[in-house]
Design an enzyme around this catalytic site. Sequence first.
Site, PDB file in Angstrom:
ATOM      1  N   VAL A 108     -10.705   2.813  -3.780  1.00 28.36           N
ATOM      2  CA  VAL A 108     -10.373   2.487  -5.043  1.00 28.36           C
ATOM      3  C   VAL A 108     -11.322   1.331  -5.493  1.00 28.36           C
ATOM      4  CG1 VAL A 108      -8.644   1.225  -6.460  1.00 28.36           C
ATOM      5  CG2 VAL A 108      -8.035   3.074  -4.703  1.00 28.36           C
ATOM      6  N   HIS A 140      -6.775  -5.538   2.359  1.00 34.46           N
ATOM      7  CA  HIS A 140      -5.896  -4.907   3.084  1.00 34.46           C
ATOM      8  C   HIS A 140      -5.156  -6.095   3.822  1.00 34.46           C
ATOM      9  CE1 HIS A 140      -6.962  -0.571   2.143  1.00 34.46           C
ATOM     10  NE2 HIS A 140      -7.898  -1.011   2.052  1.00 34.46           N
ATOM     11  N   HIS A 190      -9.903  -5.311  -3.439  1.00 32.73           N
ATOM     12  CA  HIS A 190      -8.876  -5.423  -2.897  1.00 32.73           C
ATOM     13  C   HIS A 190      -8.898  -5.676  -1.569  1.00 32.73           C
ATOM     14  CE1 HIS A 190      -9.874  -1.126  -2.755  1.00 32.73           C
ATOM     15  NE2 HIS A 190      -9.127  -1.046  -1.643  1.00 32.73           N
ATOM     16  N   ASN A 212     -12.959  -3.289   2.144  1.00 36.37           N
ATOM     17  CA  ASN A 212     -13.987  -1.906   2.445  1.00 36.37           C
ATOM     18  C   ASN A 212     -14.958  -2.411   1.079  1.00 36.37           C
ATOM     19  OD1 ASN A 212     -12.938  -0.918   4.941  1.00 36.37           O
ATOM     20  ND2 ASN A 212     -11.195  -0.070   3.768  1.00 36.37           N
ATOM     21  N   ASP A 244       0.948  -1.161  -0.188  1.00 39.80           N
ATOM     22  CA  ASP A 244       0.030   0.080   0.001  1.00 39.80           C
ATOM     23  C   ASP A 244       0.902   1.295   0.043  1.00 39.80           C
ATOM     24  OD1 ASP A 244      -3.181   0.647   0.869  1.00 39.80           O
ATOM     25  OD2 ASP A 244      -1.763   2.196   1.121  1.00 39.80           O
ATOM     26  N   ILE A 245       0.357   2.168  -0.812  1.00 39.04           N
ATOM     27  CA  ILE A 245       1.442   3.312  -0.816  1.00 39.04           C
ATOM     28  C   ILE A 245       1.352   4.351   0.387  1.00 39.04           C
ATOM     29  CG2 ILE A 245      -0.287   5.039  -1.946  1.00 39.04           C
ATOM     30  CD1 ILE A 245       1.789   5.643  -4.128  1.00 39.04           C
TER      31      ILE A 245
HETATM   32  P1  AMP Z   1      -9.901   1.402   0.226  1.00 36.62           P
HETATM   33  O1  AMP Z   1      -9.994   2.750   0.977  1.00 36.62           O
HETATM   34  O2  AMP Z   1     -10.124   0.371   0.808  1.00 36.62           O
HETATM   35  O3  AMP Z   1     -10.479   1.614  -1.128  1.00 36.62           O
HETATM   36  O4  AMP Z   1      -8.213   1.289  -0.012  1.00 36.62           O
HETATM   37  C1  AMP Z   1      -7.410   1.728  -1.162  1.00 36.62           C
HETATM   38  C2  AMP Z   1      -6.117   1.885  -0.832  1.00 36.62           C
HETATM   39  O5  AMP Z   1      -5.329   1.700  -1.843  1.00 36.62           O
HETATM   40  C3  AMP Z   1      -5.509   2.854   0.309  1.00 36.62           C
HETATM   41  O6  AMP Z   1      -5.196   2.272   1.273  1.00 36.62           O
HETATM   42  C4  AMP Z   1      -4.539   3.644  -0.506  1.00 36.62           C
HETATM   43  O7  AMP Z   1      -3.419   4.013   0.172  1.00 36.62           O
HETATM   44  C5  AMP Z   1      -3.976   2.735  -1.432  1.00 36.62           C
HETATM   45  N1  AMP Z   1      -3.377   2.807  -2.772  1.00 36.62           N
HETATM   46  C6  AMP Z   1      -4.008   4.105  -3.580  1.00 36.62           C
HETATM   47  N2  AMP Z   1      -3.230   4.383  -4.649  1.00 36.62           N
HETATM   48  C7  AMP Z   1      -2.108   3.343  -4.573  1.00 36.62           C
HETATM   49  C8  AMP Z   1      -1.010   2.957  -5.592  1.00 36.62           C
HETATM   50  N3  AMP Z   1      -0.886   3.670  -6.513  1.00 36.62           N
HETATM   51  N4  AMP Z   1      -0.380   1.929  -4.995  1.00 36.62           N
HETATM   52  C9  AMP Z   1      -0.593   1.101  -3.987  1.00 36.62           C
HETATM   53  N5  AMP Z   1      -1.597   1.637  -3.097  1.00 36.62           N
HETATM   54  C10 AMP Z   1      -2.462   2.590  -3.447  1.00 36.62           C
END
Ligand code: AMP
Length: 119
Positions: A100, A106, A104, A91, A34-35
């Site tokens: 996103v 976590h 996915h 989520n 995760d970024i």
């Molecule tokens: P959610 O809020 O559950 O949809 O999680 C989305 C996750 O994607 C968040 O924890 C972000 O930090 C992560 N995220 C967004 N863009 C990127 C990226 N380019 N590379 C890796 N993780 C990302």
Amino acid sequence: MSAPASECLFCKIARKEVPAALVYEDEEVLAFKDIFPQAPVHLLIIPKAHCPGLGDVTPEAAAAVGRIPQVAAQLAKDHGVATGGWRLLSNCGPDAGQTVFHLHFHLLGGKPLGAKLCV
Ligand code: AMP
Ligand code: ZN
């Protein structure tokens, strides 16, 4: 709101059009860091095939999604959190904080995660 696969960030990561710190890949599943990590170990595990979220898993996608807990368990071992404990969560939708809209999970660990149910 779900982007089409052509515009979806995690599809672009799966197609290697956007860089990510990959930690696992097979034909159907990808994992990367995760970024914005919320724990010492914070990985995202995705099915490569586009699926907006946990409420949209089709019968065709179910096998790949069903393997994700096993991938997570292996990654937890690989990243040294299997013994201490880890959390796998997804989520689904705006009220859950999904940002996103490509399914996915976590994988979090490396510190006491407490009772917190979100990241
Ligand atoms: P959610 O809020 O559950 O949809 O999680 C989305 C996750 O994607 C968040 O924890 C972000 O930090 C992560 N995220 C967004 N863009 C990127 C990226 N380019 N590379 C890796 N993780 C990302
Ligand atoms: Zn996608």
